[in-house]
Write an enzyme that holds these catalytic residues in place. Structure first.
Site, PDB file in Angstrom:
ATOM      1  N   GLY A   8       8.416  -1.951  -3.653  1.00 24.76           N
ATOM      2  CA  GLY A   8       7.153  -2.681  -3.522  1.00 24.76           C
ATOM      3  C   GLY A   8       7.122  -3.859  -4.478  1.00 24.76           C
ATOM      4  N   GLY A  10       4.435  -6.391  -3.841  1.00 27.64           N
ATOM      5  CA  GLY A  10       3.107  -6.991  -3.655  1.00 27.64           C
ATOM      6  C   GLY A  10       2.054  -5.934  -3.907  1.00 27.64           C
ATOM      7  CD  GLU A  86       1.352  -4.632   4.109  1.00 29.82           C
ATOM      8  OE1 GLU A  86       1.069  -5.790   4.420  1.00 29.82           O
ATOM      9  OE2 GLU A  86       0.791  -4.021   3.181  1.00 29.82           O
TER      10      GLU A  86
END
Ligand code: BEZ
Length: 177
Positions: A8, A10, A86
């Site tokens: 990860g 973000g 996402e």
């Protein structure tokens, strides 16, 4: 599926919201983090997209983030959840990452490539800052995404000049607006 490392870089850093069995600070070589992806569904709207981060290939660059170890029992569910969360242009990317102490692992991350419809690409730091300060969407204000990211990078002692420069410009704009 086996246990799998998810990198990860973000919102997964401060809001993983997924079950994991281990986590570690990690480095991904060959990519940098950039606010080059448009956000129509989280930090902006279709009419006024915000900007969120993606990975951009860079031979000499690297991106620091957090790697989460997802159990094989949960892997399908977790990746389905992230594919949905996402869905605005991101796709899975197989990567080699380095955990603390330079331990190498294979894993998965998400990338929004320049071929996706929501990709915005490079712009001056001033115009990216101006876009970020003026946008918000169902997940909140675009500037708060930037501030959360910058704060979490600092917590881990990660340096990312692109993020920190944007943070300081957006804070300045915020004070004068
Ligand atoms: C992340 O926080 O690493 C992330 C960024 C974009 C899409 C999915 C995950």
């Amino acid at each position: 599926m086996e246990n799998i490392w998810l990198f990860g870089y973000g919102s997964l850093i401060w809001n993983p919201d997924i079950p994991y069995i281990d986590s570690s600070a990690a480095r991904l070589d060959g990519f940098v983090r950039r606010f080059w992806q448009g956000s129509h569904d989280h930090r902006g709207t279709p009419k006024k997209p915000g900007r969120v981060v993606t990975l951009v290939p860079s031979e000499q660059g690297h991106c620091n983030g957090i790697a989460y170890l997802i159990s094989k029992k949960n892997a399908n569910k977790v990746f389905q959840q992230l594919d949905h969360r996402e869905k605005n242009g991101y796709e899975k990317l197989s990567i080699n990452l380095s955990l603390l102490n330079d331990i190498s692992k294979t894993g998965i991350s998400y990338i929004a490539k320049e071929t996706n419809q929501a990709f915005l690409g490079s712009a001056s730091i001033q115009s990216i800052a101006a876009q970020i300060i003026s946008c918000s969407g169902p997940s909140g204000e675009n500037k708060d995404y930037l501030f959360e990211l910058a704060n979490s990078l600092r917590e881990y002692n990660f340096i990312d000049e692109h993020v920190f420069e944007l943070e300081s410009l957006v804070k300045k704009l915020d004070r004068t607006s």
